[in-house]
Design a protein around this motif. Structure first.
Motif, PDB file in Angstrom:
ATOM      1  N   TYR A  38       0.835  -1.213   0.000  1.00  0.00           N
ATOM      2  CA  TYR A  38       0.000   0.000   0.000  1.00  0.00           C
ATOM      3  C   TYR A  38       0.867   1.260   0.000  1.00  0.00           C
ATOM      4  CZ  TYR A  38      -3.513   3.405   1.260  1.00  0.00           C
ATOM      5  OH  TYR A  38      -4.320   4.501   1.268  1.00  0.00           O
ATOM      6  N   TYR A  39       1.958   1.237   0.733  1.00  0.00           N
ATOM      7  CA  TYR A  39       2.877   2.379   0.796  1.00  0.00           C
ATOM      8  C   TYR A  39       3.421   2.714  -0.593  1.00  0.00           C
ATOM      9  CZ  TYR A  39       7.012   5.105   2.107  1.00  0.00           C
ATOM     10  OH  TYR A  39       7.977   6.078   2.207  1.00  0.00           O
ATOM     11  N   LYS A  40       3.752   1.710  -1.369  1.00  0.00           N
ATOM     12  CA  LYS A  40       4.222   1.945  -2.745  1.00  0.00           C
ATOM     13  C   LYS A  40       3.156   2.664  -3.564  1.00  0.00           C
ATOM     14  CE  LYS A  40       7.255  -2.065  -2.723  1.00  0.00           C
ATOM     15  NZ  LYS A  40       7.398  -3.466  -3.138  1.00  0.00           N
ATOM     16  N   LYS A  41       1.901   2.285  -3.382  1.00  0.00           N
ATOM     17  CA  LYS A  41       0.797   2.946  -4.085  1.00  0.00           C
ATOM     18  C   LYS A  41       0.665   4.404  -3.652  1.00  0.00           C
ATOM     19  CE  LYS A  41      -1.800  -1.297  -4.797  1.00  0.00           C
ATOM     20  NZ  LYS A  41      -2.975  -2.080  -4.460  1.00  0.00           N
ATOM     21  N   LEU A  42       0.841   4.661  -2.361  1.00  0.00           N
ATOM     22  CA  LEU A  42       0.793   6.042  -1.877  1.00  0.00           C
ATOM     23  C   LEU A  42       1.910   6.879  -2.498  1.00  0.00           C
ATOM     24  CD1 LEU A  42       0.027   5.624   1.945  1.00  0.00           C
ATOM     25  CD2 LEU A  42      -1.522   6.472   0.163  1.00  0.00           C
ATOM     26  N   GLN A  43       3.104   6.317  -2.576  1.00  0.00           N
ATOM     27  CA  GLN A  43       4.228   7.035  -3.177  1.00  0.00           C
ATOM     28  C   GLN A  43       3.949   7.355  -4.639  1.00  0.00           C
ATOM     29  OE1 GLN A  43       7.228   4.088  -1.943  1.00  0.00           O
ATOM     30  NE2 GLN A  43       8.335   5.800  -0.995  1.00  0.00           N
ATOM     31  N   GLU A  44       3.322   6.438  -5.354  1.00  0.00           N
ATOM     32  CA  GLU A  44       2.970   6.674  -6.750  1.00  0.00           C
ATOM     33  C   GLU A  44       1.866   7.716  -6.872  1.00  0.00           C
ATOM     34  OE1 GLU A  44       1.945   2.791  -8.218  1.00  0.00           O
ATOM     35  OE2 GLU A  44       4.003   2.042  -8.012  1.00  0.00           O
ATOM     36  N   LYS A  45       0.911   7.684  -5.975  1.00  0.00           N
ATOM     37  CA  LYS A  45      -0.223   8.612  -6.036  1.00  0.00           C
ATOM     38  C   LYS A  45       0.186  10.041  -5.665  1.00  0.00           C
ATOM     39  CE  LYS A  45      -4.943   9.287  -4.532  1.00  0.00           C
ATOM     40  NZ  LYS A  45      -6.105   8.721  -3.856  1.00  0.00           N
ATOM     41  N   PHE A  46       1.177  10.172  -4.782  1.00  0.00           N
ATOM     42  CA  PHE A  46       1.608  11.491  -4.314  1.00  0.00           C
ATOM     43  C   PHE A  46       3.094  11.698  -4.616  1.00  0.00           C
ATOM     44  CE2 PHE A  46      -1.939  10.202  -1.549  1.00  0.00           C
ATOM     45  CZ  PHE A  46      -2.798  11.284  -1.722  1.00  0.00           C
ATOM     46  N   PRO A  47       3.463  11.788  -5.896  1.00  0.00           N
ATOM     47  CA  PRO A  47       4.890  11.855  -6.259  1.00  0.00           C
ATOM     48  C   PRO A  47       5.583  13.150  -5.824  1.00  0.00           C
ATOM     49  CG  PRO A  47       3.527  12.240  -8.192  1.00  0.00           C
ATOM     50  CD  PRO A  47       2.600  11.840  -7.075  1.00  0.00           C
ATOM     51  N   ASN A  48       4.826  14.179  -5.546  1.00  0.00           N
ATOM     52  CA  ASN A  48       5.422  15.457  -5.168  1.00  0.00           C
ATOM     53  C   ASN A  48       5.629  15.600  -3.659  1.00  0.00           C
ATOM     54  OD1 ASN A  48       5.530  16.277  -7.860  1.00  0.00           O
ATOM     55  ND2 ASN A  48       3.422  17.031  -7.771  1.00  0.00           N
ATOM     56  N   ILE A  49       5.303  14.566  -2.931  1.00  0.00           N
ATOM     57  CA  ILE A  49       5.473  14.572  -1.478  1.00  0.00           C
ATOM     58  C   ILE A  49       6.650  13.668  -1.117  1.00  0.00           C
ATOM     59  CG2 ILE A  49       4.438  13.900   0.732  1.00  0.00           C
ATOM     60  CD1 ILE A  49       1.727  14.576  -0.431  1.00  0.00           C
ATOM     61  N   VAL A  50       7.530  14.164  -0.267  1.00  0.00           N
ATOM     62  CA  VAL A  50       8.573  13.311   0.297  1.00  0.00           C
ATOM     63  C   VAL A  50       7.885  12.521   1.409  1.00  0.00           C
ATOM     64  CG1 VAL A  50      10.767  13.230   1.524  1.00  0.00           C
ATOM     65  CG2 VAL A  50      10.395  14.950  -0.269  1.00  0.00           C
ATOM     66  N   LEU A  51       7.711  11.241   1.175  1.00  0.00           N
ATOM     67  CA  LEU A  51       6.953  10.401   2.091  1.00  0.00           C
ATOM     68  C   LEU A  51       7.878   9.336   2.663  1.00  0.00           C
ATOM     69  CD1 LEU A  51       4.064   9.900   3.176  1.00  0.00           C
ATOM     70  CD2 LEU A  51       3.704   8.390   1.222  1.00  0.00           C
ATOM     71  N   GLU A  52       7.939   9.284   3.987  1.00  0.00           N
ATOM     72  CA  GLU A  52       8.722   8.265   4.673  1.00  0.00           C
ATOM     73  C   GLU A  52       7.784   7.356   5.447  1.00  0.00           C
ATOM     74  OE1 GLU A  52      11.970   9.662   7.077  1.00  0.00           O
ATOM     75  OE2 GLU A  52      12.635  11.071   5.539  1.00  0.00           O
ATOM     76  N   TYR A  53       8.289   6.183   5.776  1.00  0.00           N
ATOM     77  CA  TYR A  53       7.505   5.213   6.522  1.00  0.00           C
ATOM     78  C   TYR A  53       8.371   4.585   7.604  1.00  0.00           C
ATOM     79  CZ  TYR A  53       5.152   0.804   7.604  1.00  0.00           C
ATOM     80  OH  TYR A  53       4.577  -0.238   8.257  1.00  0.00           O
ATOM     81  N   TYR A  54       7.771   4.419   8.784  1.00  0.00           N
ATOM     82  CA  TYR A  54       8.461   3.802   9.913  1.00  0.00           C
ATOM     83  C   TYR A  54       7.448   2.964  10.681  1.00  0.00           C
ATOM     84  CZ  TYR A  54      10.999   3.324  14.296  1.00  0.00           C
ATOM     85  OH  TYR A  54      11.631   2.808  15.397  1.00  0.00           O
ATOM     86  N   GLN A  55       7.864   1.772  11.085  1.00  0.00           N
ATOM     87  CA  GLN A  55       7.010   0.906  11.899  1.00  0.00           C
ATOM     88  C   GLN A  55       7.832   0.338  13.029  1.00  0.00           C
ATOM     89  OE1 GLN A  55       6.980  -2.749  12.437  1.00  0.00           O
ATOM     90  NE2 GLN A  55       5.186  -2.447  13.740  1.00  0.00           N
ATOM     91  N   SER A  56       7.237   0.306  14.224  1.00  0.00           N
ATOM     92  CA  SER A  56       7.882  -0.318  15.371  1.00  0.00           C
ATOM     93  C   SER A  56       6.829  -0.926  16.282  1.00  0.00           C
ATOM     94  CB  SER A  56       8.710   0.696  16.160  1.00  0.00           C
ATOM     95  OG  SER A  56       9.291   0.056  17.292  1.00  0.00           O
ATOM     96  N   ASN A  57       7.190  -2.037  16.882  1.00  0.00           N
ATOM     97  CA  ASN A  57       6.351  -2.658  17.897  1.00  0.00           C
ATOM     98  C   ASN A  57       6.718  -2.169  19.296  1.00  0.00           C
ATOM     99  OD1 ASN A  57       4.902  -4.356  16.081  1.00  0.00           O
ATOM    100  ND2 ASN A  57       6.689  -5.662  15.945  1.00  0.00           N
ATOM    101  N   ILE A  58       7.662  -1.236  19.378  1.00  0.00           N
ATOM    102  CA  ILE A  58       8.211  -0.802  20.655  1.00  0.00           C
ATOM    103  C   ILE A  58       7.841   0.656  20.935  1.00  0.00           C
ATOM    104  CG2 ILE A  58      10.347  -0.500  21.978  1.00  0.00           C
ATOM    105  CD1 ILE A  58      11.522  -2.759  20.171  1.00  0.00           C
ATOM    106  N   GLU A  59       7.172   0.885  22.036  1.00  0.00           N
ATOM    107  CA  GLU A  59       6.661   2.209  22.392  1.00  0.00           C
ATOM    108  C   GLU A  59       7.750   3.282  22.390  1.00  0.00           C
ATOM    109  OE1 GLU A  59       3.917   4.124  25.954  1.00  0.00           O
ATOM    110  OE2 GLU A  59       5.055   2.283  26.338  1.00  0.00           O
ATOM    111  N   GLY A  60       8.871   3.019  23.032  1.00  0.00           N
ATOM    112  CA  GLY A  60       9.941   4.004  23.117  1.00  0.00           C
ATOM    113  C   GLY A  60      10.513   4.376  21.767  1.00  0.00           C
TER     114      GLY A  60
END
Length: 137
Positions: free
Chosen positions: A30-52
């Motif tokens: 889905y993230y790849k689709k977002l990057q394609e849909k919004f090419p003029n936005i610098v879009l980063e992604y981060y995921q963590s299972n750790i609160e801190g």
């Protein structure tokens, strides 16, 4: 415009975990689709299972990015620390949830993020992230 999507615990299991609630798509696809849909936005992604680690990422991006899209997963309902981190940064945060948390267990009705967020988008599946990006435009 620079935006980051931060996903919390168990969202790395999208596509595998409870597909009747969360669907069959992985977030990476889905993230790849977002990057394609919004090419003029610098879009980063981060995921963590750790609160801190989520708090550290909010601190890291929370003064230099134009927006943060946060799905804190179950930490939404338990983490005063994440709520305080959002209160302490200057970058606006949109809280998103894939499922309608109000149609689920009652403990999911409480959010420690909402009071400090610019807005909340709940229950539109993965499209919730798309709507959050549009809100920054």
């Amino acid at each position: 415009m620079k935006l980051i999507i931060i996903n919390g615990p168990n969202l790395n299991l999208l596509g595998k975990r409870e597909p009747e609630i969360y669907g069959n798509a992985t977030f990476e696809d889905y993230y790849k689709k977002l990057q394609e849909k919004f090419p003029n936005i610098v879009l980063e992604y981060y995921q963590s299972n750790i609160e801190g680690e989520i708090i550290n990422k909010l601190h890291e991006k929370g003064f230099t990015f134009d927006g943060i899209i946060l799905n804190a997963g179950a930490y939404t309902h338990t983490s005063i620390g994440i709520g305080d981190a959002i209160k302490g940064i200057t970058t606006p945060v949109i809280e998103v949830h894939i499922s309608n948390t109000f149609s689920r267990e009652s403990f999911r009705h409480q959010s420690y993020i909402s009071p400090n967020a610019k807005g909340v988008i709940i229950g539109f599946g993965l499209q919730s992230y798309d709507l959050a990006i549009q809100s920054f435009l």
